[in-house]
Design an enzyme around this catalytic site. Structure first.
Site, PDB file in Angstrom:
ATOM      1  N   ASP A 202      15.363  -5.318 -57.992  1.00 41.75           N
ATOM      2  CA  ASP A 202      15.849  -5.208 -59.372  1.00 41.75           C
ATOM      3  C   ASP A 202      17.309  -4.785 -59.320  1.00 41.75           C
ATOM      4  O   ASP A 202      17.891  -4.693 -58.225  1.00 41.75           O
ATOM      5  CB  ASP A 202      14.991  -4.214 -60.183  1.00 41.75           C
ATOM      6  CG  ASP A 202      14.847  -4.642 -61.634  1.00 41.75           C
ATOM      7  OD1 ASP A 202      15.888  -4.796 -62.295  1.00 41.75           O
ATOM      8  OD2 ASP A 202      13.717  -4.844 -62.104  1.00 41.75           O
ATOM      9  N   HIS A 276      18.024  -9.479 -63.468  1.00 39.60           N
ATOM     10  CA  HIS A 276      17.626  -8.281 -62.706  1.00 39.60           C
ATOM     11  C   HIS A 276      18.088  -8.345 -61.248  1.00 39.60           C
ATOM     12  O   HIS A 276      17.408  -7.843 -60.358  1.00 39.60           O
ATOM     13  CB  HIS A 276      16.100  -8.095 -62.762  1.00 39.60           C
ATOM     14  CG  HIS A 276      15.612  -7.611 -64.095  1.00 39.60           C
ATOM     15  ND1 HIS A 276      15.582  -6.281 -64.452  1.00 39.60           N
ATOM     16  CD2 HIS A 276      15.137  -8.283 -65.174  1.00 39.60           C
ATOM     17  CE1 HIS A 276      15.111  -6.150 -65.688  1.00 39.60           C
ATOM     18  NE2 HIS A 276      14.830  -7.356 -66.159  1.00 39.60           N
ATOM     19  N   GLU A 343      13.803 -11.191 -68.873  1.00 34.82           N
ATOM     20  CA  GLU A 343      14.984 -10.511 -69.435  1.00 34.82           C
ATOM     21  C   GLU A 343      16.302 -10.964 -68.800  1.00 34.82           C
ATOM     22  O   GLU A 343      17.171 -10.133 -68.537  1.00 34.82           O
ATOM     23  CB  GLU A 343      14.842  -8.996 -69.251  1.00 34.82           C
ATOM     24  CG  GLU A 343      13.656  -8.413 -69.973  1.00 34.82           C
ATOM     25  CD  GLU A 343      13.514  -6.913 -69.752  1.00 34.82           C
ATOM     26  OE1 GLU A 343      13.226  -6.213 -70.724  1.00 34.82           O
ATOM     27  OE2 GLU A 343      13.670  -6.446 -68.608  1.00 34.82           O
TER      28      GLU A 343
HETATM   29  C1  ACM Z   1       9.326  -6.608 -67.977  1.00 35.37           C
HETATM   30  O1  ACM Z   1       8.829  -5.587 -68.440  1.00 35.37           O
HETATM   31  N1  ACM Z   1      10.629  -6.819 -68.071  1.00 35.37           N
HETATM   32  C2  ACM Z   1       8.521  -7.612 -67.317  1.00 35.37           C
END
Ligand code: ACM
Ligand code: ZN
Length: 626
Positions: A202, A276, A343
């Protein structure tokens, strides 16, 4: 099934005779609740001559059980001659369709315990049930002398509702060493969960060694050390060392995977792309649209401001992912690789020449279609490595990859949409499954966001009515994101008992749900955790304080509530500590003139049980504005 008559009868007997009996026989408090349990008279006594018999193929399961028994009892169970009692593990000669590949039958008689299953996994789960039938002291790491190791006689038939029963741990936001990762896996397996989703990468850290891309861990695994609220932190300074973090070598990964396999747990690796990806970009900035340089994020806000996505216009991004996924596929024997997909901020794609060219060349109309293009290429790579691709529900946007499995987190909508398209789905909606959220009144919990109470976990049903063919729902999963989880003790606090509830949702028949019954079994398991030195939250015993807006009078009233209905709530407004001589809550409260705080405390049978929650009236007023 409903055990109530038996429970009442057994409880009455215990109360009547507990003074006189040497060994009080306890009611089996099993989590997850088995499909069918019949309590019989008498008990099996485990002692140092108890024989443990298993065919050579199942020796490992027997040894695992013998190991668990050894520390607290001092007994070395084996196939010793002369014993008067026996525990036998055996595979069914003819496949028992009712219990499937993971189910078992368990027959406890005074001198013989028989666990039968179609497959070794079932024997493993049967043995976990035997462990839970033993007294709580069996969880001790030290020897307990003069204990009667009694197992109540029962007949159990048990099998899971879902084949996918997962827990996710985010090791990027905070690095957790392999020893505690194994502890986590061991614990989830005890509750008959079978998938450990390892969120390995991440923005705040890349945690898996990729030998062909050494900078991923030389650079990407380290950030500046920070405390304080997540998103409110100062970014890494120009001359500040990045010395907080860590990573798993490929040997570490193999060790964890083997440990999990021995416990019938599949490890699902997640490499979260194209968003991410800041830790990867700190190592290889050329893979971004903007070129960097980047620092691994410490928990300061950057989303939408700084670039954190791989550039899908750059062919090198795919060369990079080919290398990463190749090494990942070789390390993890499970059939899936999770490629994230969630995201992704696409703002920099819009102004990137390479991205724009890709969109023209591929006739892609929107950034979502560009992400879908990227994800489809991930699927091609994943498939070329002999694996199946899984991603968060954002992978639906711009068109779903042909064979993708969807992990639905923004509610169940994405899961429903994918299942209707005949794709497999894992249900992990934040409102029921996100273990990083508050589990009690925010005034009584370490800071995080939103809310997920124990009852919201317990009441979760992974199969919504809108799905025509429920067989596309493989199961569900609890997810522990670790932004606000800086230590393993806190990871435990956030996981248990909510993961007890989820384990039951994923394993037990929907029809057997009974909240009060679950709470009483949960309490027994919390006592076992005390013996095992595992942390957990007792937030379900606390009161929640809810301001109710009264727009007419431009003021608000206060509602107090508990998830467990039999608790009493006492409160004060006068800056003294409440006890059971304070006013008892019966109906919503108006705020006395000048009061600046409310304090509340719960009682059960006239004994304090929750923790005292204190909230300022100002903070409550703020809550009405949220
Ligand atoms: C997430 O909670 N962004 C998968
Ligand atoms: Zn780009």
């Amino acid at each position: 099934m409903n055990f109530t008559p038996f429970r009442i009868a057994a409880l009455t007997l215990c109360l009547l005779f507990s003074q006189k009996m040497f060994a009080v026989e306890t009611i089996p408090a099993l989590i997850p609740e088995p499909v069918k349990l019949e309590k019989l008279a008498g008990s099996f006594k485990l002692n140092k001559t108890t024989k443990l018999i298993a065919a050579p193929a199942n020796k490992e399961i027997a040894e695992l059980f013998a190991d668990m028994i050894k520390a607290p009892t001092g007994f070395t169970l084996g196939n010793t001659a002369g014993g008067t009692s026996t525990i036998q593990l055996a595979i069914n000669k003819a496949y028992n369709k009712q219990i499937g590949d993971e189910g078992y039958t368990l027959d406890v008689k005074p001198t013989k315990i028989t666990v039968m299953a179609n497959k070794p996994a079932g024997l493993f789960y049967g043995m976990q049930t035997v462990m839970q039938l033993l007294p709580k002291e069996i969880e001790s790491a030290e020897i307990i002398k003069n204990k009667v190791w009694s197992i109540p006689c029962v007949k159990i038939t048990d099998y899971p509702r879902f084949g996918w029963r997962g827990l996710m741990l985010d090791v990027s936001r905070h690095y957790f060493p392999k020893e505690v990762v194994k502890k986590y896996i061991n614990q989830l397996a005890k509750y008959k969960m079978n998938v450990f989703h390892w969120h390995l990468t991440d923005d705040q850290g890349w945690r898996i060694e990729i030998k062909s891309l050494p900078k991923l861990t030389e650079v990407g695994a380290w950030r500046a050390s920070r405390m304080g609220l997540w998103w409110k932190r100062d970014p890494q300074g120009a001359n500040e060392a990045a010395d907080y973090g860590g990573y798993y070598t490929q040997n570490d990964i193999k060790e964890v995977v083997k440990y999990a396999q021995e416990r019938f747990v599949t490890v699902l690796p997640e490499i979260d792309v194209p968003g991410h990806s800041l830790a990867a970009l700190a190592a290889y900035p050329d893979l971004s649209c903007t070129g960097g340089p980047f620092k691994v994020n410490v928990g300061n806000t950057f989303y939408g401001v700084d670039d954190n996505a791989l550039c899908p216009g750059n062919e090198q991004s795919f060369v990079f992912m080919e290398k990463v996924l190749g090494e990942v596929a070789a390390l993890f024997p499970g059939q899936y690789i999770h490629i994230g997909g969630d995201e992704c901020f696409k703002g920099f794609w819009k102004t990137c020449k390479k991205c724009q060219k890709r969109m023209t060349d591929e006739n892609l109309k929107t950034p979502e279609e560009l992400q879908s293009y990227f994800i489809k290429r991930m699927e091609t790579i994943v498939k070329s490595k002999g694996k199946k691709m899984m991603g968060w529900d954002e992978i639906l946007e711009g068109g779903l990859a042909p064979e993708a499995t969807v992990m639905s987190w923004r509610g169940m909508k994405g899961g429903i949409e994918a299942a209707k398209m005949n794709h497999h789905v894992i249900m992990t909606p934040a409102d029921n499954c996100y273990l990083d959220l508050y589990q009690g009144d925010p005034a009584g919990e370490p800071p995080t966001y939103s809310m997920l109470t124990l009852s919201s976990c317990y009441n979760f049903d992974p199969i919504p009515a809108e799905i025509p063919d429920p067989s596309f729902v493989l199961g569900g999963q609890g997810n522990l994101w670790a932004e606000s989880v800086p230590s393993y003790r806190h990871a435990e606090y956030m996981t248990w008992p909510r993961a007890f509830a989820l384990s039951e949702v994923f394993w037990s028949p929907k029809e057997s749900k009974n909240w009060n019954n679950f709470i009483s079994r949960m309490e027994s398991h919390l006592q076992r955790y005390d013996v095992a030195n595992i942390n957990y939250a007792r937030s379900v015993y606390d009161a929640a304080i809810t301001p109710l807006k009264d727009s007419v009078n431009k003021t608000f009233r206060i509602a107090l509530s508990t998830e467990i209905k039999k608790l009493d709530i006492y409160y004060t407004f006068d800056n003294t500590f409440p006890d059971n001589f304070s006013p008892k809550y019966t109906d919503t409260l108006s705020i006395p003139k000048g009061a600046d705080h409310i304090r509340v405390l719960t009682y059960l049978n006239n004994k304090p049980i929750g923790k005292m929650i204190t909230v300022s009236i100002k903070d409550l007023e703020k809550r009405t504005e949220d």
